[in-house]
Design an enzyme around this catalytic site. Structure first.
Site, PDB file in Angstrom:
ATOM      1  N   ASP A 123       0.813  -1.229   0.000  1.00 15.32           N
ATOM      2  CA  ASP A 123       0.000   0.000   0.000  1.00 15.32           C
ATOM      3  C   ASP A 123       0.846   1.279   0.000  1.00 15.32           C
ATOM      4  OD1 ASP A 123      -1.912  -1.997   0.554  1.00 15.32           O
ATOM      5  OD2 ASP A 123      -1.847  -1.585   2.694  1.00 15.32           O
ATOM      6  N   GLU A 174     -11.178  -0.880  -3.400  1.00 10.99           N
ATOM      7  CA  GLU A 174     -10.474  -0.161  -2.333  1.00 10.99           C
ATOM      8  C   GLU A 174      -9.317   0.629  -2.948  1.00 10.99           C
ATOM      9  OE1 GLU A 174      -9.405  -3.517   0.021  1.00 10.99           O
ATOM     10  OE2 GLU A 174      -7.712  -4.094  -1.255  1.00 10.99           O
TER      11      GLU A 174
END
Length: 327
Positions: free
Chosen positions: A39, A209
């Site tokens: 991420d 997401e």
């Protein structure tokens, strides 16, 4: 004879210089640094590239964030534990998906914590602040900034977007829903939209997401991750609109698995070198020999646009990107 002896005495130094020249890296390589990290948020501060990733581990061990900086995309310096749950009293586990932005002389780090599954649990999106991009970061609010499910969006995967008019927005959401909300000047809460609402849903088709947004030629590029984060089909898609509020119509995928390179490529960010107008995508992927969901590495590759402004499919590489100094 003295000249010969002097020349012979300099040989070790010459050989050392030659050896250093030969081993000087010209490309970043992928992954760009060692360890399981995911991420990644890529950004430029003070003529250095910075990457803020999730420490990829079981949630109970995922209790801190490291950062990495580089002057040239090739040589990276680790800044350990810039944020730790010891400094965030309400955060117990699952610190992830950092997003950072500089405002005036302070650095605001947004993060998700505790992986809450309902409004009855403590956790959500928090904010920490520091006077240095390497931290240490301290809790800005003493509580989560977003701790409820609005429009069905789990309060995770936060991104802070500064618009052309100077307004700041929080874009976030898991569970296949994405919200945008305007931040107040102190980043302690939100300001209402024109229609009186606070959280506006901007979920595009197939969104899962990991939202990210940037502006190019007055167009708003909205990017996100699709598929399951532990599976090989994890990928990145995007849409283009005339406003950060959308509507966003999905264009298509631009980053996905490559059977020769890696699986699970997703949850990315974008860095632009404004001086050279070079664009980079920073993302995580899973090595082909790994099946553990947390076995993720942070990588970087070039990102290109075609003549019509569409993003060309990303070519994943093992060599990464070439040296590019900001100084």
């Amino acid at each position: 004879m003295k000249k010969i002896l002097l020349a012979l005495s300099l040989l070790p130094m010459v050989n050392l210089v030659n050896a250093q020249t030969k081993t000087l890296k010209t490309h970043s390589g992928n992954p760009i640094f060692k360890g399981w990290y995911a991420d990644p948020e890529g950004v430029i501060f003070e003529k250095n590239y910075w990457v803020y990733p999730t420490f990829s581990a079981p949630y109970e061990k995922q209790v801190f964030l490291d950062a990495f900086s580089s002057p040239d995309l090739v040589t990276w310096t680790k800044h350990p534990r810039i944020l730790d749950t010891a400094n965030i009293k309400w955060a117990k586990k699952a610190i992830w998906a950092p997003a950072i932005i500089k405002k005036k002389n302070q650095y605001f780090l947004f993060f998700g914590a505790n992986d809450i599954q309902s409004d009855q649990e403590t956790g959500g999106i928090g904010v920490a602040v520091a006077n240095n991009p390497a931290g240490p970061f301290k809790d800005h609010l003493g509580k989560p900034l977003v701790d409820k499910f609005h429009n069905g969006a789990q309060p995770i995967d936060q991104f802070v977007f500064k618009d052309k008019d100077g307004k700041y927005y929080l874009i976030y959401g898991g569970w296949k829903h994405c919200n945008i909300a305007r931040l107040n000047d102190q980043f302690t809460g939100f300001l209402p939209m024109k229609d009186g609402s606070t959280f506006k849903e901007i979920t595009p088709e197939n969104y899962v997401e990991g939202p990210f947004m940037f502006i190019r030629n007055n167009k708003y590029y909205f990017m996100w991750s699709e598929g399951g984060w532990t599976g090989p089909d994890y990928s990145v898609a995007y849409a283009i609109a005339d406003s950060p509020m959308g509507p966003f119509k999905r264009v298509g995928k631009i980053l996905q698995q490559d059977a020769k390179i890696a699986n699970g490529a997703g949850h990315h960010s974008v860095i632009r070198n404004e001086k050279s107008d070079d664009w980079y995508i920073v993302y995580h992927r899973r090595p082909l020999n790994q099946t553990n969901g947390n076995a993720r590495e942070t990588c970087i590759d070039r990102m290109y646009f075609d003549k019509d402004g569409f993003i060309k499919p990303i070519v994943m590489t093992t060599e990464g990107v070439s040296r590019k100094s900001l100084r």
